[in-house]
Design an enzyme around this catalytic site. Sequence first.
Site, PDB file in Angstrom:
ATOM      1  N   ARG A  49       0.854  -1.192   0.000  1.00  0.00           N
ATOM      2  CA  ARG A  49       0.000   0.000   0.000  1.00  0.00           C
ATOM      3  C   ARG A  49       0.884   1.233   0.000  1.00  0.00           C
ATOM      4  O   ARG A  49       1.752   1.377   0.858  1.00  0.00           O
ATOM      5  CB  ARG A  49      -0.861   0.048   1.265  1.00  0.00           C
ATOM      6  CG  ARG A  49      -1.988  -0.898   1.282  1.00  0.00           C
ATOM      7  CD  ARG A  49      -3.077  -0.499   2.238  1.00  0.00           C
ATOM      8  NE  ARG A  49      -2.665  -0.036   3.547  1.00  0.00           N
ATOM      9  CZ  ARG A  49      -3.513   0.322   4.491  1.00  0.00           C
ATOM     10  NH1 ARG A  49      -4.804   0.279   4.267  1.00  0.00           N
ATOM     11  NH2 ARG A  49      -3.086   0.728   5.659  1.00  0.00           N
ATOM     12  N   THR A  75      -1.358   7.336  -0.379  1.00  0.00           N
ATOM     13  CA  THR A  75      -2.690   7.177  -0.985  1.00  0.00           C
ATOM     14  C   THR A  75      -3.451   5.947  -0.483  1.00  0.00           C
ATOM     15  O   THR A  75      -4.659   5.830  -0.722  1.00  0.00           O
ATOM     16  CB  THR A  75      -2.564   7.018  -2.510  1.00  0.00           C
ATOM     17  OG1 THR A  75      -1.849   5.794  -2.767  1.00  0.00           O
ATOM     18  CG2 THR A  75      -1.807   8.181  -3.137  1.00  0.00           C
ATOM     19  N   ASP A  80       0.273  -3.489  12.193  1.00  0.00           N
ATOM     20  CA  ASP A  80       0.806  -3.800  10.861  1.00  0.00           C
ATOM     21  C   ASP A  80       1.211  -5.270  10.829  1.00  0.00           C
ATOM     22  O   ASP A  80       2.193  -5.673  11.469  1.00  0.00           O
ATOM     23  CB  ASP A  80       2.003  -2.893  10.555  1.00  0.00           C
ATOM     24  CG  ASP A  80       2.434  -3.031   9.107  1.00  0.00           C
ATOM     25  OD1 ASP A  80       2.724  -4.176   8.679  1.00  0.00           O
ATOM     26  OD2 ASP A  80       2.450  -2.024   8.391  1.00  0.00           O
ATOM     27  N   ASP A 135       4.856  -6.108   9.556  1.00  0.00           N
ATOM     28  CA  ASP A 135       5.888  -5.737  10.525  1.00  0.00           C
ATOM     29  C   ASP A 135       5.903  -6.695  11.711  1.00  0.00           C
ATOM     30  O   ASP A 135       6.967  -7.076  12.203  1.00  0.00           O
ATOM     31  CB  ASP A 135       5.674  -4.302  11.023  1.00  0.00           C
ATOM     32  CG  ASP A 135       6.088  -3.273   9.980  1.00  0.00           C
ATOM     33  OD1 ASP A 135       6.824  -3.641   9.040  1.00  0.00           O
ATOM     34  OD2 ASP A 135       5.669  -2.108  10.106  1.00  0.00           O
TER      35      ASP A 135
HETATM   36  C1  PRP Z   1      -1.085  -4.871   4.156  1.00  0.00           C
HETATM   37  C2  PRP Z   1      -1.862  -6.163   4.195  1.00  0.00           C
HETATM   38  C3  PRP Z   1      -2.649  -6.117   2.919  1.00  0.00           C
HETATM   39  C4  PRP Z   1      -2.948  -4.644   2.789  1.00  0.00           C
HETATM   40  C5  PRP Z   1      -4.357  -4.404   3.260  1.00  0.00           C
HETATM   41  O1  PRP Z   1       0.021  -4.987   3.350  1.00  0.00           O
HETATM   42  O2  PRP Z   1      -1.042  -7.298   4.313  1.00  0.00           O
HETATM   43  O3  PRP Z   1      -1.942  -6.570   1.788  1.00  0.00           O
HETATM   44  O4  PRP Z   1      -2.040  -3.948   3.652  1.00  0.00           O
HETATM   45  O5  PRP Z   1      -4.735  -3.094   3.046  1.00  0.00           O
HETATM   46  P1  PRP Z   1      -5.857  -2.666   1.997  1.00  0.00           P
HETATM   47  O6  PRP Z   1      -6.999  -3.586   2.190  1.00  0.00           O
HETATM   48  O7  PRP Z   1      -6.158  -1.248   2.405  1.00  0.00           O
HETATM   49  O8  PRP Z   1      -5.265  -2.748   0.625  1.00  0.00           O
HETATM   50  P2  PRP Z   1       1.112  -3.818   3.227  1.00  0.00           P
HETATM   51  O9  PRP Z   1       0.767  -2.885   2.143  1.00  0.00           O
HETATM   52  O10 PRP Z   1       1.332  -3.202   4.577  1.00  0.00           O
HETATM   53  O11 PRP Z   1       2.402  -4.573   2.743  1.00  0.00           O
HETATM   54  P3  PRP Z   1       3.316  -5.665   3.461  1.00  0.00           P
HETATM   55  O12 PRP Z   1       2.531  -6.959   3.478  1.00  0.00           O
HETATM   56  O13 PRP Z   1       4.496  -5.744   2.583  1.00  0.00           O
HETATM   57  O14 PRP Z   1       3.647  -5.196   4.857  1.00  0.00           O
HETATM   58  N1  URA Z   2      -2.387  -3.398   6.809  1.00  0.00           N
HETATM   59  C1  URA Z   2      -2.073  -3.884   8.046  1.00  0.00           C
HETATM   60  O1  URA Z   2      -1.074  -4.609   8.214  1.00  0.00           O
HETATM   61  N2  URA Z   2      -2.877  -3.535   9.071  1.00  0.00           N
HETATM   62  C2  URA Z   2      -3.960  -2.763   8.932  1.00  0.00           C
HETATM   63  O2  URA Z   2      -4.662  -2.490   9.917  1.00  0.00           O
HETATM   64  C3  URA Z   2      -4.258  -2.271   7.648  1.00  0.00           C
HETATM   65  C4  URA Z   2      -3.458  -2.627   6.601  1.00  0.00           C
END
Ligand code: PRP
Ligand code: URA
Length: 206
Positions: free
Chosen positions: A101, A105, A197, A200
């Site tokens: 994400r 945005t 997160d 993380d």
């Molecule tokens: C997180 C999560 C989803 C997304 C959800 O990933 O694992 O993929 O956010 O958010 P959305 O429904 O608003 O799209 P992130 O972008 O943090 O990436 P990561 O898995 O690399 O930490």
């Molecule tokens: N991605 C995450 O890991 N946690 C949230 O709450 C939303 C998006």
Amino acid sequence: MYTEVKHPLVQHKLSLVRDKDTGSKLFRELIGEISKFLAYEALREIPVKPVDVETPLETAKCHHVESEIVLVPILRAGIGMLDALTDLVPNARIGFLGMYRDHATSKPVEYYSKLPEAKDDSVAIVIDPMLATGGSSVAAITHIKEQGFKNVILICIVSCPEGIATVESAHPDVPIYTASIDRCLNSHNYILPGLGDAGDRLFGTK
Ligand code: PRP
Ligand code: URA
């Protein structure tokens, strides 16, 4: 169609996974355990075919799973659910979708895709712990369908009404299985109460 799996053991594990004092090791284990419960429900209706099995005493009328299961973790956090699901479905093929994400945005940015070939009977299971705005899941499902997959299921640990509505509106044919539909999103599009997160916490990057 969405299903909130409210099994007492899922609720118990979810309480631990939400706890800010739960470290990465336990967090990873719990995400795997909850994923298995969700997949158990999600795969309840997949087609089976009859097979005869010779027991030491006679022939037993049994069933084998007919469909080819394709697990598609959304990188990174979906990786945290993968081992548990390959334990459950050892013959599954695996595709990867890289997506993050954008911080400003909250829109998904795709950076990697490697999917197996779709077959007529393939069932693609998208796995990601978090369904927040729904942008990542919608983009992932759209991409998977463009590659020829007709049957897609979404499994996410924690979701919220906004994310479910977004996925249902874009892909009404895709069933969603989740352990919890949380209250809402905050101003940074994080789920409340959520678990923070997921990436993380799984990988210890913060
Ligand atoms: C997180 C999560 C989803 C997304 C959800 O990933 O694992 O993929 O956010 O958010 P959305 O429904 O608003 O799209 P992130 O972008 O943090 O990436 P990561 O898995 O690399 O930490
Ligand atoms: N991605 C995450 O890991 N946690 C949230 O709450 C939303 C998006």
